[in-house]
Design a protein around this motif. Structure first.
Motif: not given
Length: 93
Positions: A24-45
């Motif tokens: 919500d703090q980054e309105p330009q960020a994509c919210r598609c399933d692929t991007c959400r999974l990539d974001i979570v994977a990078l954060a978890l690492n």
């Protein structure tokens, strides 16, 4: 009757729980399933795992989420991951 085995990384649950708040703090960020999974994977690492092998351990792991520093670490990791994915999304547009 055999006891059911239980192994869970509760850091993953914590990251998923906070993802939309940080997005919500980054309105330009994509919210598609692929991007959400990539974001979570990078954060978890970037975060330490919080494994529990019993329900009691799971409760303690969930309580750790309430600590301010723990939440700040997750917010930081998610924010950094969102920036990386925004710069080079892997999804097909």
């Amino acid at each position: 009757m055999a006891k059911e085995l239980f192994l869970k990384n509760y850091m993953e649950d914590c990251v998923w729980e906070l993802l939309d708040q940080v997005l919500d703090q980054e309105p330009q960020a994509c919210r598609c399933d692929t991007c959400r999974l990539d974001i979570v994977a990078l954060a978890l690492n970037q975060l330490p795992p919080r494994y529990a092998v019993r329900e009691k351990g799971a409760i303690y792991s969930k309580l750790a989420m309430l600590e301010a520093q723990h939440r700040a670490d997750i917010y930081r990791a998610l924010t950094q991951a969102i920036m990386k994915v925004k710069e080079a999304p892997r999804h097909d547009r």
